[in-house]
Structure formats: C-alpha cells, structure tokens
Scaffold this active site. Structure first.
Site, mmCIF file in Angstrom:
data_model
loop_
_atom_site.group_PDB
_atom_site.id
_atom_site.type_symbol
_atom_site.label_atom_id
_atom_site.label_comp_id
_atom_site.label_asym_id
_atom_site.label_seq_id
_atom_site.Cartn_x
_atom_site.Cartn_y
_atom_site.Cartn_z
ATOM 1 N N CYS A 14 -11.866 -1.980 4.672
ATOM 2 C CA CYS A 14 -10.980 -1.157 5.493
ATOM 3 C C CYS A 14 -9.683 -1.883 5.834
ATOM 4 O O CYS A 14 -8.635 -1.244 5.981
ATOM 5 C CB CYS A 14 -11.695 -0.711 6.764
ATOM 6 N N HIS A 119 -13.578 -1.970 11.998
ATOM 7 C CA HIS A 119 -12.965 -0.942 11.144
ATOM 8 C C HIS A 119 -11.488 -0.821 11.497
ATOM 9 O O HIS A 119 -11.119 -0.661 12.660
ATOM 10 C CB HIS A 119 -13.639 0.412 11.317
ATOM 11 N N ASN A 134 -6.452 7.183 8.182
ATOM 12 C CA ASN A 134 -7.769 6.553 8.219
ATOM 13 C C ASN A 134 -8.427 6.669 6.841
ATOM 14 O O ASN A 134 -8.533 7.769 6.283
ATOM 15 C CB ASN A 134 -8.632 7.220 9.282
#
Length: 326
Positions: A14, A119, A134
């Site tokens: 991520c 994250h 995202n």
C-alpha cells in the site's frame, strides 16, 4: 476519470500504491522502496554504534527486526518521507500544532496521505476536484469540496494519521485535463473484492438447498403455530363470553330485589364488559331479555333434539301414552 492514474492493491504494497497514486505514475517499485529502507536501517545502526558496539543497547538493536520495512511489503513513514524528498516534497502532520497555527483551509492544499494500521492511501486534488485514491477501491472516488473537511475529520476520528503534502507535485495528464473540465460520478467505487464476496455468498446460499428448505419449513411451522394460537384465543374468548352471558341471565332471572353477593355483582360486570367489547354497545333491559329468550330457545331446541334422538319410535310412544291414559 480514465485519465486518473489509480494503482490498485497488490499484497501489502500500500505504501508503493500510495506514492504512485500521489505522483500519478509508476515512480516507485518495491525494490526502490526497500533500498531506501535498508539505507535508513544502516543510518540507525551507525548511530547506535556510536555508543559502543559492545553495549547492551547496540546488541539489542541488532536483534530487532527492521522498523522501516517487513517481508509483507510494509514501509514506514520515514521511507515514504525520504521517497518524497527525492521530488522535493515534504510532509507535515495535519493535526500538529505547527500546521493548525497556519489555519489553512484543507481545500487550498494539494494532497494528503493517510495511514491507519499500516495501510497508506492518498487523497489528492486533480484540476479543481478532490479524489480519494485509496488502492483498496476499484477506482478513484470523487470528493466534493464541502465534504473534504468532513472526510478528513472522520478519518481522524477513526484513528487515521493524516499528513499534508507540501511542495510542487510533478505534472500529470489528469491534472491538465481536469483543470479545464469537471467530472461527475454517478456511482461511487466499491472495495476491491466486494462484488466477488457478495457473489460467493449468494452462490453458497443457493447451492445449499437443504439449508434454505429447512428455513422455509421453519417459517411455515412458525406461521401455522401463530395461526393456531390466534384461533385458540378466539375460541376461548367466545366461550368466555357465552359463560358470562349465562351467568348474567341466571342472575337477571333472580330479580333485582334479591341481594347479590360481591361475586355475583362481579359476574354481571364481567358479562356486561364482554358484551360491550363484542357488540361495541351497551345492553339495555329489552336487549338482555331478548338474549335471555334466545338463550332459552336454544336450550329448548337442544333438549328436543336430544330427547328425539334417545326416545323410542313414535308409534310405540303413542301406544304407551294411550294405554296410560286409559
């Protein structure tokens, strides 16, 4: 929306997706970020060695895993900060006193990166509009100017750390296109795997007919039980009303001059209440007499039918009566 670069989630990379979505291109790979992490680890090791390579603190440091990366693909804020430094970009904590004193409206910023439980994801302005990039989403999510502050506040409430990006971001196609036109989003993107999870849930439910059949049978049984209970309550109410009416008739036949016990008075009140609830009107004296007469008529008919069923044939009965009269 097609011009927006949106790198979707792969493994635990991520941090890589966050940086590339922020810069709008494939600028960093896991190998390059790992190199930055190893460099940071070496700098930390050298600082710890200044206190003596034989010290307990140094030996403990060597035994600990890296705090800048792990085997899953996680990278620390230090790695992200150094990676952005290559492009002349800096980060500052959004809710820090230093930044809050600047009193800057979020819509006047260029981008944010957010982190919660390892994250990372990017929120960036492209043209004159804000987008949630995202990597866990199937595509960019449009965020209105009025909703941006609420969106950031909600993230903070959920425990996210938010960092403001300061400096000049590299030029990108999406920024140029959206600078001359605005886009609308009819349907917001879903989380990656959401449709697949829903499909598998439906297929599992359909492929298990025994389970669904049992549930249907159980629902039918419960419905039948409820109907049976309702009918039984109706029968009990009818029987109670008839019993109350019989007691009221018996008491009324005794005349109003005869004193009544408290129990008898209560029976009359119950009978009156039952009759009022069933007929929605108060019984008068004439109506009570008519009901009493109807009651006697029904009793007489029942006795006649019973005697006719149990008695001998009519001829024998007539002969017997004739002989008795003689």
């Amino acid at each position: 929306m097609e011009s927006i670069f949106h790198e979707k989630q792969e493994g635990s990379l991520c941090a890589q997706h966050c940086l590339n979505n922020l810069l709008q291109g494939e600028y960093f790979s896991p190998v390059e970020l790992s190199s930055i992490a190893h460099q940071l680890d070496e700098e930390e090791r050298m600082r710890m060695a200044e206190g003596g390579v034989q010290s307990e603190e140094y030996r403990t440091f060597l035994q600990q895993p890296s705090g800048n990366m792990d085997d899953s693909g996680f990278f620390s804020i230090q790695v992200i900060s150094n990676a952005l430094g290559v492009w002349g970009l800096e980060i500052i904590l959004f809710n820090s006193r230093e930044y809050q004193q600047l009193n800057i409206n979020p819509i006047n910023e260029k981008a944010f990166i957010c982190n919660y439980k390892e994250h990372w994801f990017t929120v960036r302005k492209l043209g004159q509009q804000w987008f949630n990039l995202n990597s866990l989403l199937t595509g960019p999510e449009l965020i209105s100017d009025t909703y941006l502050a609420l969106f950031l506040a909600q993230l903070q409430q959920e425990g996210y750390s938010i960092f403001v990006i300061q400096g000049n971001l590299p030029d990108c196609e999406a920024d140029q296109i959206l600078g001359i036109m605005r886009v609308e989003q009819q349907q917001r993107p879903k989380l990656i795997g959401e449709d697949e999870a829903n499909r598998m849930s439906v297929e599992q439910h359909v492929s298990d007919p025994g389970h669904s059949t049992d549930e249907a049978l159980l629902d039918e049984d419960e419905e039948e039980l409820r109907k049976a209970l309702a009918l039984s309550r109706q029968d009990m109410e009818v029987e109670d009303e008839e019993a109350d009416l019989r007691r009221a008739i018996q008491l009324s036949m005794q005349g109003s001059s005869k004193p009544r016990s408290p129990g008898e008075m209560n029976a009359v009140m119950v009978a009156s209440s039952a009759s009022e609830s069933s007929d929605k009107e108060t019984l008068t004296a004439d109506e009570l007499r008519r009901r009493r007469q109807a009651y006697f008529d029904r009793q007489s008919q029942q006795q006649t039918q019973s005697s006719t069923h149990d008695s001998k044939p009519a001829g024998e009965d007539s002969g017997t009566k004739a002989s008795q009269s003689q």
